[in-house]
Design an enzyme around this catalytic site. Structure first.
Site, PDB file in Angstrom:
ATOM      1  CG  ASP A 279      43.945   8.042  30.376  1.00 40.63           C
ATOM      2  OD1 ASP A 279      45.184   7.860  30.312  1.00 40.63           O
ATOM      3  OD2 ASP A 279      43.455   9.183  30.550  1.00 40.63           O
TER       4      ASP A 279
HETATM    5  C1  BGC Z   1      46.602  10.834  30.478  1.00 40.38           C
HETATM    6  C2  BGC Z   1      46.608  10.474  29.016  1.00 40.38           C
HETATM    7  C3  BGC Z   1      48.003  10.076  28.607  1.00 40.38           C
HETATM    8  C4  BGC Z   1      48.482   8.944  29.475  1.00 40.38           C
HETATM    9  C5  BGC Z   1      49.883   8.463  29.134  1.00 40.38           C
HETATM   10  C6  BGC Z   1      47.244   9.760  31.337  1.00 40.38           C
HETATM   11  O1  BGC Z   1      47.428  10.228  32.630  1.00 40.38           O
HETATM   12  O2  BGC Z   1      45.284  11.081  30.911  1.00 40.38           O
HETATM   13  O3  BGC Z   1      46.150  11.553  28.258  1.00 40.38           O
HETATM   14  O4  BGC Z   1      48.042   9.762  27.247  1.00 40.38           O
HETATM   15  O5  BGC Z   1      48.482   9.374  30.819  1.00 40.38           O
HETATM   16  O6  BGC Z   1      50.833   9.387  29.501  1.00 40.38           O
END
Ligand code: BGC
Length: 728
Positions: A279
């Site tokens: 993540d």
């Molecule tokens: C989120 C993810 C997301 C990523 C990219 C993170 O803050 O938890 O679900 O895909 O950002 O935007």
């Protein structure tokens, strides 16, 4: 044959010959471009040609627009999404352009493109329909490609242990078998459009408060039978090319450097062959993360850039370990088809998207209460009051990285409340053109009540906005909307409440109103779908994928566990290698997730899991259970009412008491279309795993020999059929 035809033929022949030659040359110089070879063979061939730098390039991101990190010299190569991975252009390996796409492709506003907003994921889960999940994924796959992306960051399937979690709308509810089946079907159809699919956030990222610094403490058995089972089923059905590890730690180690999660379970036990992507900012180390099984750091290269290269050169990470990471990324590019079918920007099929979004919404809207008011007959209604914030102009959507931009307005800012231009007022006007329709925004409950009093019926549209990066303080409707409903319903008991919520809400007014409709975040065509339900053009069939409790006091954790004062905060934790979780959430309820908790604790609920009404009625009869390799459960469902409808027939099982399980678990379901008076036999083949427990001492699934009771019916609390059989 005329002259122009002959010319065309000649041209076509030359073209065919050139293409043939090019392909032949290509297959000599780049034998991995042969689509008849397996993705593994192709990946190995490319890997042999790669330099160390080229390998490292595949294992990290290159920044994200708006991300406060380093500026990458090649940032201009990005497509505007959440991030991108350089390919190896020398070898014909394309870049991986990633976009968030939970309920539609994100960030269309920024790059001047258009995306369809589907109903939220929890909404679509209310359809209990793998076919609808497939339409959902297919649409997102097509729109990603049309916008120049070849990887989705959708596929959220964290189990709802905590309904105040601000991302509940991005997930598929509280039951692992339902959630896993639906997310798997979504991913299968998404990847069929030749994009790299993703399932997330692995694992036990069950609240947003302190998500970067929380340690989720949970027993292995509870985790395997609930949270991880949803992923296991989703991966088995959808075969996603990527798994996103989550921000939080699980039992002491951050998920993105958690050997148990990434290697022991995911890569070994489940035999996952794709790549693990962190993540955003969820990577905390190089050597530890690599050994644990993290393949790709996003969105930067803090740990998987220079540091990774150095660790390989110093022998701290072996070439075999490095090559495994690279192989997984390459294999995924071949498997998903992004090499053979490069994405090309094109115009999105707006009308087609509207149609799919509306159809899914119609299957997702749950009728929770009906005293007989619904469906409304427009011929008999002279006046209608439409009440509620924004009910004249739009319907609310879910925020954070899932946010789909609404057409015709600038890109949404982080955690901005976005109302999609699908107007309940207009949709109701279209259904009842001869009725006198008045709108009141509900800002002053007493004024709204006065408008309702003059009308034959009142519709109150209320909302609860939720987003990534926050949890709800409680399950009450915000902004005095409970008082609004109370006053309107007191003035006119012929009131129907339409809920636009991301999760469960409490309803102190439930006894006073004539109807309650849960529309969730209903997407681009939400208002039309709601109107079709209210006026009976569509017979509701959806059922709740989460329990609606009576109050927060009945939750496993009556109070949300918050980060302690003085905790380091997400930014500090995200960027440092020495980060440690600063607080713990103990999921001591263990196996008792959602309805299993309320069943075991004998707590009455407001609306149970699996519940939803229809404009017709169904009867159940003739349950037969036949043990075997799979357990065959069959019974008959009959439409006993006057309208055609679709019933979601649910099957639950109670395990022998020695198994030490909650009272029952969902083991199967089927959605059956029935005309008035029609009956059909339903046959379900229940996988033995769904009847098993995870035996920690053996690290294996096991069926506990003994008496199993199978129950069938229309909700987790209405199961008229039951039969006990012995299984071993
Ligand atoms: C989120 C993810 C997301 C990523 C990219 C993170 O803050 O938890 O679900 O895909 O950002 O935007």
């Amino acid at each position: 044959m005329n002259k122009s035809c002959l010319a065309h033929l000649a041209l076509a022949a030359t073209f065919a010959c050139c293409v043939g030659e090019a392909a032949a040359q290509q297959s000599q110089s780049r034998p991995w471009m042969n689509p008849h070879l397996s993705p593994d063979e192709r990946a190995d061939m490319v890997l042999k040609e790669m330099t160390l730098d080229e390998k490292i390039d595949l294992l990290h991101g290159n920044g994200m627009p708006g991300w406060h990190g380093k500026t990458f010299p090649n940032a201009y190569l990005g497509n505007g999404g959440a991030g991108f991975v350089l390919g190896a252009s020398r070898l014909g390996i394309p870049m991986i352009q990633m976009s968030d796409a939970a309920y539609g492709v994100r960030s269309s506003g920024d790059n001047g493109r258009y995306s369809t907003a589907l109903p939220s994921n929890i909404a679509a889960a209310s359809s209990w329909d793998p076919q609808a999940a497939c339409w959902y994924g297919g649409l997102i796959g097509r729109e990603l490609r049309a916008q120049g992306y070849n990887m989705t960051l959708g596929g959220g399937v964290n189990i709802t242990r905590e309904p105040r979690n601000g991302r509940t709308f991005e997930y598929q509810g509280e039951d692992p078998i339902l959630a896993g089946t639906l997310v798997g079907n979504r991913i299968k159809c998404e990847q069929a459009e030749h994009v790299i699919g993703d399932i997330k956030h692995y694992a036990v990222n069950d609240q947003e408060s302190g998500r970067n610094e929380v340690n989720s403490v949970i027993g292995k058995r509870a985790m395997r039978e609930s949270d991880l089972l949803a992923f296991e089923i989703g991966i088995q059905i959808g075969n996603p090319a990527a798994v996103m590890c989550s921000y939080n730690a699980v039992n002491g180690d951050f998920s993105c450097e958690n050997k148990y999660l990434l290697t022991d379970v995911l890569k070994k036990d489940w035999n996952f062959k794709g790549f693990v992507v962190s993540d955003w900012g969820g990577t905390h180390s190089t050597v530890k993360a690599s050994a644990a099984g993290l393949d790709n750091e996003e969105p930067e290269d803090l740990f998987y850039g220079e540091k990774l290269k150095q660790a390989v050169q110093d022998g701290k990470i072996s070439n075999a370990e490095l090559d495994d990471h690279v192989h997984r990324v390459l294999r995924s590019e071949f498997l998903s088809g992004v090499v053979d079918w490069p994405a090309e920007k094109r115009v999105v099929d707006v009308e087609g998207g509207f149609e799919i979004s509306r159809r899914i919404a119609e299957q997702s809207i749950v009728l929770l209460k009906n005293t007989g008011m619904l469906p409304l007959d427009p011929e008999k209604i002279r006046s209608i009051a439409v009440i509620g914030p924004h009910a004249n102009e739009g319907m609310i959507s879910g925020g954070g990285s899932a946010q789909v931009d609404a057409p015709g307005r600038p890109a949404a800012k982080w955690q901005e409340q976005i109302w999609f231009p699908t107007s309940p007022l207009k949709a109701i006007r279209a259904k009842a053109p001869n009725a006198d329709i008045k709108f009141d925004a509900g800002t002053e409950p007493s004024a709204a009540a006065a408008v309702a009093k003059q009308a034959d019926v009142a519709f109150v549209f209320v909302y609860q906005w939720t987003s990534e990066g926050m949890d709800l303080p409680n399950l009450s409707l915000p902004e005095n909307q409970d008082a609004l409903i109370e006053q309107v319903a007191t003035a006119n008991p012929r009131t129907v409440v339409v809920l636009e919520t991301g999760t469960a809400v409490t309803m102190p007014w439930a006894d006073k109103v004539g109807g309650i409709v849960e529309a969730w975040y209903a997407g681009s065509k939400g208002a039309d779908a709601v109107a079709n339900i209210l006026f009976g053009d569509v017979n509701p069939s959806a059922k709740l994928p989460i329990t609606f409790p009576r109050s927060e006091a009945d939750l496993p954790h009556p109070n949300l566990v918050m980060p302690p004062p003085g905790a380091t905060g997400p930014e500090a934790v995200m960027r440092t290698g020495e980060a440690k979780p600063t607080f713990e959430v103990h999921y001591d309820e263990g196996l008792k997730v959602g309805y299993k908790w309320y069943d075991a604790e004998k707590k009455p609920v407001l609306f149970p899991f699996g519940y939803g009404l229809s404009y017709t009625t169904y009867s159940y009869s003739g349950l037969k259970v036949a043990p075997g390799e799979k357990v065959t459960v069959s019974f008959t469902v009959r439409n006993t009412g006057k309208r055609a409808g679709a019933e979601i027939a649910e099957v639950y099982a109670s395990l022998p008491s020695e198994a030490g399980e909650p009272p029952k678990r969902l083991v199967g379901w089927s959605k059956i279309k029935l005309n008035p008076g029609e009956s059909k036999e339903v046959t379900l083949m229940i996988d033995r795993k769904y009847l098993s427990i995870y035996d920690e001492s053996q690290d294996a699934w096991k069926l506990v020999p003994g008496q199993y009771t199978f129950m069938a019916g229309g909700s987790s609390q209405e199961l008229p059929l039951r039969q006990t059989v012995s299984l071993n």
